[in-house]
Scaffold this motif. Sequence first.
Motif, PDB file in Angstrom:
ATOM      1  N   ASN A 281      49.521  27.943  73.442  1.00 53.04           N
ATOM      2  CA  ASN A 281      49.592  27.179  74.691  1.00 53.04           C
ATOM      3  C   ASN A 281      50.931  26.466  74.756  1.00 53.04           C
ATOM      4  O   ASN A 281      51.301  25.740  73.824  1.00 53.04           O
ATOM      5  CB  ASN A 281      48.459  26.153  74.764  1.00 53.04           C
TER       6      ASN A 281
ATOM      7  N   ILE B  48      57.491  29.048  81.157  1.00 59.04           N
ATOM      8  CA  ILE B  48      57.678  30.496  81.213  1.00 59.04           C
ATOM      9  C   ILE B  48      58.947  30.887  80.471  1.00 59.04           C
ATOM     10  O   ILE B  48      58.974  31.865  79.704  1.00 59.04           O
ATOM     11  CB  ILE B  48      57.709  30.988  82.671  1.00 59.04           C
TER      12      ILE B  48
ATOM     13  N   ALA C 285      58.157  30.650  76.883  1.00 61.84           N
ATOM     14  CA  ALA C 285      57.342  31.779  76.451  1.00 61.84           C
ATOM     15  C   ALA C 285      58.195  33.026  76.242  1.00 61.84           C
ATOM     16  O   ALA C 285      58.023  33.755  75.250  1.00 61.84           O
ATOM     17  CB  ALA C 285      56.244  32.056  77.478  1.00 61.84           C
TER      18      ALA C 285
ATOM     19  N   ILE D 286      49.667  37.282  78.915  1.00 60.71           N
ATOM     20  CA  ILE D 286      50.465  36.119  79.312  1.00 60.71           C
ATOM     21  C   ILE D 286      49.862  35.593  80.603  1.00 60.71           C
ATOM     22  O   ILE D 286      49.706  36.339  81.570  1.00 60.71           O
ATOM     23  CB  ILE D 286      51.946  36.464  79.550  1.00 60.71           C
ATOM     24  N   HIS D 287      49.497  34.325  80.624  1.00 63.14           N
ATOM     25  CA  HIS D 287      48.921  33.712  81.817  1.00 63.14           C
ATOM     26  C   HIS D 287      49.694  32.436  82.138  1.00 63.14           C
ATOM     27  O   HIS D 287      49.853  31.556  81.295  1.00 63.14           O
ATOM     28  CB  HIS D 287      47.446  33.362  81.593  1.00 63.14           C
ATOM     29  N   GLY D 288      50.159  32.342  83.379  1.00 67.45           N
ATOM     30  CA  GLY D 288      50.850  31.120  83.783  1.00 67.45           C
ATOM     31  C   GLY D 288      51.328  31.190  85.213  1.00 67.45           C
ATOM     32  O   GLY D 288      51.844  32.222  85.661  1.00 67.45           O
ATOM     33  N   GLY D 289      51.135  30.103  85.936  1.00 68.71           N
ATOM     34  CA  GLY D 289      51.644  30.021  87.296  1.00 68.71           C
ATOM     35  C   GLY D 289      50.724  30.601  88.342  1.00 68.71           C
ATOM     36  O   GLY D 289      49.868  31.441  88.047  1.00 68.71           O
TER      37      GLY D 289
ATOM     38  N   THR E 194      51.842  24.930  82.580  1.00 62.93           N
ATOM     39  CA  THR E 194      51.447  25.510  81.299  1.00 62.93           C
ATOM     40  C   THR E 194      51.496  27.043  81.345  1.00 62.93           C
ATOM     41  O   THR E 194      51.398  27.647  82.423  1.00 62.93           O
ATOM     42  CB  THR E 194      50.020  25.095  80.894  1.00 62.93           C
ATOM     43  N   VAL E 195      51.615  27.629  80.170  1.00 66.26           N
ATOM     44  CA  VAL E 195      51.529  29.082  79.990  1.00 66.26           C
ATOM     45  C   VAL E 195      50.691  29.339  78.742  1.00 66.26           C
ATOM     46  O   VAL E 195      50.833  28.630  77.739  1.00 66.26           O
ATOM     47  CB  VAL E 195      52.919  29.728  79.837  1.00 66.26           C
ATOM     48  N   GLN E 196      49.808  30.332  78.837  1.00 67.40           N
ATOM     49  CA  GLN E 196      48.997  30.720  77.677  1.00 67.40           C
ATOM     50  C   GLN E 196      49.370  32.144  77.252  1.00 67.40           C
ATOM     51  O   GLN E 196      49.508  33.031  78.098  1.00 67.40           O
ATOM     52  CB  GLN E 196      47.503  30.673  77.999  1.00 67.40           C
TER      53      GLN E 196
END
Length: 422
Positions: free
Chosen positions: A199, A217, A220, A248-251, A260-262
């Motif tokens: 995270n 991002i 990441a 990749i998850h974010g935005g 945040t980005v996971q």
Amino acid sequence: MTTWQSRLSAEIEQNIDHLVQFRRNLHRFPEVSGEEFQTSLSLYQILGDLGLSVRMGPDGRGVIADLDTFESEGSTAIALRGDIDALRIHDCKKVDYCSQVDGVMHACGHDAHTTLVLGAAQAIQALAKSNELPWPIRARFIFQPAEETCVGAKAMIKAGALEDVSAILATHMEPGLPFGKVGFRKGELTANCEEIRINIHGSSGHGARPYEANDPIAAAAQLINTLYLAIPRVTQTHEAVVVSFGQIHGGTSANVIPETVQLQGTIRTLQSQTRTETIRHIHRIAEGIAMATQTEIEVSFDLGTPAVRNDGTVIDLLKENCVELLGMPAIHEVPRASMGGEDFAFYLDHVPGAMIRLGCATPGSSTWPLLHSTRFDIDERVLPLGANLLARSVIACFEPGSRFHTYLLQSRTTSHPDSTSD
């Protein structure tokens, strides 16, 4: 070939059509991990009709069946394990047994593994009923759910699948080998598989003014690129390690820098020391990227499966029976461990055992669909071959005075043997 081996082969030969049809039915109606209710019920009914002692696994998924021809209690069992779950992959084959469940198929050979164990159970039980077994045996047949999600083996163990078991055997389809070849390897066969969760916390802002935000991002992207470049450079060249990110998850908007980005990915290693060092390097690199990008980076790891470490003596048992069945040309020495994972490893934390790889490609084919392919299939001649090899090996384990019988009896009262023993 001895009398009992001839009878065993004849029994399996007589049952080939049933094995093929059973496997094709599983292939037509696959069930993903956690949903293997109908597959389990079907196996429960078939095994019960054979006269075996049968019980369902936890929550109605998975089956454990026992065959015991000893007159007194206290005998040890040899277990065979087959996995029954399918994958969320669309079946694109043009065959009459193509999956009828949209987006789900047996793309890793679990339908075949299940059929092999069922075929072995049917053949051994037939010899037991006709009093043609050469000596008393005790066998357990484990049909395990949820291999693909790495929770099925642990659930079956908790349900008592390994009680009174001295060793466990399993197979895996190998489309990289032609039918008639069997892959053997002592020690590590598969990798330790670990999930990485990362995270990254920054501060949001306008996409036109990135200097006003701390962009998670960008962090990441730097982190993934640095890990891909750095990990091979800090790992000893003779040690295998793989780090890959699959999510990749974010935005939510194209012009908004998110908060945040996971990231989710996987680490594959063969040695525990390499695993420890790789985790340490990932933490160190993440701390450096966090400082450089003024973000907070949280890294956590979740062990999926340990490595499958084949016991040397059990491999010798399987190899000896393979040579008797097929001859020396069938033997393929697997040169290196796969970086894939297998939850069969959890059984091996408790008892010695081994997994072998059965060639399932049609000989002479220039290209054969690999595991997890939308067109994966097998040369169905592997079904009677694998069932015969497993059944022979179980019966041979109990030959009085044999080194395998002595070894397995000793394993009940000693700690887990060295997986690379000869």
